[in-house]
Design a protein around this motif. Structure first.
Motif, short mmCIF file in Angstrom:
data_model
loop_
_atom_site.label_atom_id
_atom_site.label_comp_id
_atom_site.label_asym_id
_atom_site.label_seq_id
_atom_site.Cartn_x
_atom_site.Cartn_y
_atom_site.Cartn_z
N UNK A 1 0.81 -1.11 0.01
CA UNK A 1 0.00 0.01 0.28
C UNK A 1 0.86 1.21 -0.07
N UNK A 2 0.31 2.20 -0.52
CA UNK A 2 1.21 3.67 -0.55
C UNK A 2 0.39 4.72 -0.24
N UNK A 3 0.87 5.43 0.70
CA UNK A 3 0.29 6.74 1.05
C UNK A 3 1.50 7.95 0.57
N UNK A 4 0.69 8.63 -0.47
CA UNK A 4 1.32 9.85 -1.05
C UNK A 4 1.24 10.85 -0.03
N UNK A 5 2.14 11.42 0.67
CA UNK A 5 2.08 12.59 1.53
C UNK A 5 3.25 13.46 1.25
N UNK A 6 3.65 14.04 0.23
CA UNK A 6 4.69 14.62 -0.53
C UNK A 6 4.60 16.12 -0.24
N UNK A 7 3.46 16.49 0.17
CA UNK A 7 3.21 18.07 0.49
C UNK A 7 3.09 19.00 -0.61
N UNK A 8 3.90 20.25 -0.49
CA UNK A 8 3.87 21.32 -1.37
C UNK A 8 5.08 22.21 -1.41
N UNK B 1 -0.63 17.83 -8.35
CA UNK B 1 -1.17 17.06 -7.00
C UNK B 1 -1.74 15.63 -7.42
N UNK B 2 -2.33 15.03 -6.48
CA UNK B 2 -2.93 13.58 -6.57
C UNK B 2 -4.57 13.72 -6.22
N UNK B 3 -5.38 13.21 -7.20
CA UNK B 3 -6.49 13.45 -7.25
C UNK B 3 -7.12 12.11 -6.44
N UNK B 4 -7.96 12.60 -5.38
CA UNK B 4 -8.58 11.53 -4.37
C UNK B 4 -10.08 11.75 -4.18
N UNK B 5 -10.60 10.60 -3.76
CA UNK B 5 -11.97 10.51 -3.42
C UNK B 5 -12.41 11.12 -2.17
N UNK B 6 -13.39 10.82 -1.62
CA UNK B 6 -13.84 11.29 -0.26
C UNK B 6 -13.29 10.12 0.71
N UNK B 7 -12.64 9.11 0.21
CA UNK B 7 -11.94 8.20 1.18
C UNK B 7 -10.41 8.28 1.28
N UNK B 8 -10.21 9.34 0.39
CA UNK B 8 -8.71 9.44 0.31
C UNK B 8 -7.89 8.35 -0.63
N UNK B 9 -8.64 7.66 -1.57
CA UNK B 9 -8.06 6.71 -2.41
C UNK B 9 -7.87 7.58 -3.66
N UNK C 1 -8.62 -0.42 7.17
CA UNK C 1 -10.01 -0.86 6.93
C UNK C 1 -9.97 -1.80 5.72
N UNK C 2 -9.16 -1.37 4.49
CA UNK C 2 -9.24 -2.36 3.45
C UNK C 2 -8.70 -3.60 3.82
N UNK C 3 -7.72 -3.86 4.75
CA UNK C 3 -6.99 -4.86 5.07
C UNK C 3 -7.83 -5.49 6.36
N UNK C 4 -9.18 -5.25 6.58
CA UNK C 4 -10.10 -5.54 7.66
C UNK C 4 -9.47 -5.69 8.97
N UNK D 1 -13.58 4.36 8.21
CA UNK D 1 -13.56 5.72 9.11
C UNK D 1 -14.65 6.62 8.23
N UNK D 2 -14.98 6.12 7.14
CA UNK D 2 -16.02 6.93 6.34
C UNK D 2 -15.56 7.95 5.77
N UNK D 3 -16.28 8.77 5.08
CA UNK D 3 -15.70 10.01 4.15
C UNK D 3 -15.01 11.10 5.04
N UNK D 4 -13.89 11.57 4.25
CA UNK D 4 -13.05 12.66 5.18
C UNK D 4 -13.81 13.83 5.12
N UNK D 5 -13.93 14.62 5.97
CA UNK D 5 -14.43 15.83 6.24
C UNK D 5 -13.49 17.09 6.74
N UNK D 6 -13.25 18.08 6.44
CA UNK D 6 -12.03 18.87 7.07
C UNK D 6 -12.84 19.65 8.34
N UNK D 7 -12.34 19.28 9.42
CA UNK D 7 -12.77 20.05 10.48
C UNK D 7 -11.68 20.31 11.47
N UNK D 8 -10.46 20.37 10.99
CA UNK D 8 -9.30 20.71 11.67
C UNK D 8 -9.10 22.19 11.78
N UNK D 9 -8.59 22.73 12.96
CA UNK D 9 -8.53 24.05 13.20
C UNK D 9 -7.12 24.68 12.99
#
Length: 685
Positions: free
Chosen positions: A108-115, A266-274, A319-322, A327-335
């Protein structure tokens, strides 16, 4: 050679799931922390070549404060770490090609290379020459911060600085440099800059503060930059020439991703960050471009939201590995928080949609950002040191209809009594209004609603609550029981008395304080005696003290250290500055709010508070001892003989220098306990 390296990695990790995380910033390290300790999962963080991970939100203290780069190092989670820039991802073979030629296989790969900082237009004459000369800089990375610091010091006097941009970074930089005595010219392409960041209502107020303190050139663009002896000339599109020592570019950011993603897209993602169309690939943070039915297409690039996205991506992976719930759809709620000319800008959620002001008659007000039928974000402007609440900067969200009108009327009724939170035996200083609220027979607020500075309900909870049911987060962060009524801030328990209302934590999405409050009746042993003594002396103790009562050793140690530090020789104005600097890095919002309020009550200026937050001061002697406090907190081994001699030269006695250790120790104890217990301004009494 590369194939052999790939086989070695596959052999090493054949018995486990190998999660490779590209990026060692907020999103990447948060994802690694969420995966840490998971049996059968191996996490590897891939950072930048020859770069030590650091906390990007603290680089301002390096740029125009007294912080050293070592002080903002980012603690790494339990994961393998490779400082070798990822250059290309092969999705078919599931491998990542690094700058050194090494190839790493992933499951699995998580791309978090920033900006990266958005630069000037390529056709601006003289821009490249100024960049090579070091007079044209950005403020996005630690390298940028070091270059900016050196450029300011090279002036040998108060610098003439042009800042191009007027968003969050530009505004904070203009405010800090102006407070230090530098001559600031602020240039923005929009006539009302910052609308996309703050919303029009707040942006208009900030623009007015800019215009009253620095030279502003709104609605203008830079058309040319050319050097002259000992200076640089910046020519605007209307022909205006500005003679400056330094030009800072603060035009926002663009995503940075390895090939085959296109530069700047950037990397296009859906609401699950896929990542779209890619199995087992996720993206989070500043590199992620979100596409969902809730907000449309959007992108947020600030530290706390990056960390929240990284955690969410890791939970989706599990979750994909059971290995966990969806966690559901990501919603921005950070401050986020920013200090601009002594005003605190506190925001939460997504603020890219048009705003609705609640009250614009005074210096402090709140605006809502709405999309469709939901409130998706809020921003408040308030005096620094006033009471705010929630996850670092949340304000009471405004329900619709009659509730909104009621609050608008209450906001127009005038400011409420200020109240200060202080450490010590009595954790909270009570105002009469707060006492009336706590003793109201029905458990609700008093008849007179609070002003914006006294709002105590978590905004992020309301942002979630106002979403349609199918769009709310389902990551375990919501309480699936019926949510409490806005008019009933406490639920009562026969054992522990009033309990704070449930709130959402920005760190874990957790909802309530993790530890319960105790009273003299529910505490046992030595804690019962200690609480009884405090209640008898002060009639009330705050949530931190009553929660500490779970451990008589911790409570007793805290009280003894707190009482002992009252006898410290170091001036309290200095100790509060040190406390602000330490808590800004430790991340305890409740403590930071308390010390900011205490600093204001001691007469410390807004500019002084702002600089302390960045780990510095305009006064060299104050800056030196604040830096010492941060070193005691982060890396006491870095303290040198010359540094102590320098403090003595500034007039500090050895006793005062030693006092710094006690001040920092007390802050570590209170901050760490509040973070562990889950106490925030939104759920603490």
């Amino acid at each position: 050679m590369a194939a052999a390296t790939t086989r070695n990695w596959r052999t090493q990790h054949m018995t486990s799931h190998h999660a490779v995380i590209l990026g060692a910033g907020a999103a990447g390290t948060a994802a690694a922390r969420a995966l840490a300790g998971q049996e059968g999962i191996k996490a590897t963080i891939v950072g930048q070549t020859d770069e030590t991970p650091y906390t990007r939100m603290l680089i301002k203290g390096v740029a125009y404060g007294s912080s050293s780069p070592e002080l903002i190092r980012l603690p790494m989670p339990q994961a393998d770490f490779i400082a070798d820039t990822a250059e290309h991802v092969d999705f078919e073979s599931r491998t990542v090609h690094l700058a050194s030629g090494t190839t790493i296989a992933y499951d699995s790969l998580v791309v978090a290379t920033g900006s990266q900082a958005r630069g000037l237009e390529a056709n601006v004459p003289g821009a490249q020459q100024a960049a090579r000369a070091g007079t044209l800089v950005a403020l996005h990375s630690l390298a940028d911060a070091m270059q900016l610091r050196e450029a300011i010091l090279a002036c040998g006097r108060n610098a003439r600085v042009a800042i191009y941009g007027a968003g969050l970074t530009a505004s904070e930089t203009a405010s800090a440099l102006q407070a230090q005595g530098h001559e600031v010219s602020l240039i923005a392409r929009s006539k009302i800059p910052g609308v996309a960041t703050f919303g029009r209502s707040v942006a208009e107020r900030i623009a007015a503060h800019h215009q009253s303190r620095v030279s502003t050139f709104f609605g203008r663009v830079i058309s040319e930059i050319h050097p002259i002896p000992d200076a640089t000339v910046v020519t605007l599109d209307d022909g205006t020439d500005l003679i400056v020592d330094l030009v800072i570019i603060a035009l926002g950011t663009t995503p940075v991703a390895p090939a085959p993603w296109r530069k700047g897209e950037g990397v296009d993602v859906d609401d699950r960050l896929h990542a779209h169309g890619l199995e087992g690939v996720y993206a989070a943070g500043g590199v992620a471009v979100h596409h969902d039915h809730h907000l449309g297409t959007w992108r947020i690039d600030h530290w706390d939201d990056g960390a929240a996205q990284g955690t969410h991506a890791a939970r989706m992976l599990l979750h994909s590995l059971d290995r966990g719930e969806d966690p559901g759809p990501y919603r921005p709620r950070s401050a986020y928080m920013a200090m601009i000319y002594g005003r605190m800008i506190a925001g939460v959620g997504y603020t890219g949609y048009p705003d609705t002001p609640i009250d614009r008659s005074g210096e402090e007000f709140i605006v809502l950002h709405e999309h469709g039928d939901a409130v998706v974000g809020q921003v408040a402007l308030m005096q620094s040191g006033r009471c705010i609440s929630g996850d670092s900067a949340s304000m009471r969200p405004i329900p619709r209809g009659r509730h909104r009108r009621r609050l608008r009327r209450s906001c127009q009724s005038g400011p409420d009594e200020d109240h200060a939170r202080v450490t010590g035996d009595r954790d909270v200083s009570e105002s009469p209004r707060r006492h009336r609220r706590r003793t109201t027979s029905h458990g609700g607020p008093p008849a007179c609603a609070p002003s914006p500075t006294r709002i105590v309900v978590s905004c992020s909870q309301w942002v979630d609550r106002l979403l349609p049911p199918d769009q709310r987060a389902c990551d375990g962060s919501r309480d699936h029981r019926r949510p409490p009524s806005p008019s009933m801030p406490f639920s009562r328990s026969p054992d522990t008395g009033p309990r704070p209302r449930q709130t959402l934590s920005k760190r874990e999405g957790v909802t309530m304080p993790r530890l319960s409050r105790l009273t003299p009746e529910t505490a046992v042993g030595a804690s019962r005696d200690l609480l009884g003594e405090l209640v008898g002396r002060h009639a009330h103790v705050g949530d931190m003290v009553s929660t500490m009562a779970h451990s008589p050793a911790v409570l007793g140690g805290y009280l003894q250290l707190s009482r002992s530090m009252r006898r410290a020789k170091l001036d309290r104005k200095i100790s509060e500055r040190i406390s602000i600097a330490v808590q800004a890095q430790q991340g305890c919002r409740l403590c930071l709010q308390s010390h900011v309020a205490a600093a204001r009550s001691l007469g410390i200026s807004d500019e002084g508070i702002e600089l302390a937050h960045a780990g510095s001061s305009a006064d060299a002697s104050l800056a030196a001892i604040i830096v010492l406090g941060l070193q005691v907190y982060r890396e006491p081994m870095s303290i040198t003989d010359e540094q102590i001699d320098n403090l003595r030269a500034h007039g500090y006695s050895d006793r005062e220098v030693a006092d710094v250790v006690g001040i920092v120790a007390l802050n570590i104890l209170t901050g760490a306990f509040n973070l562990l217990a889950g106490l925030t301004p939104g759920n603490a009494d």
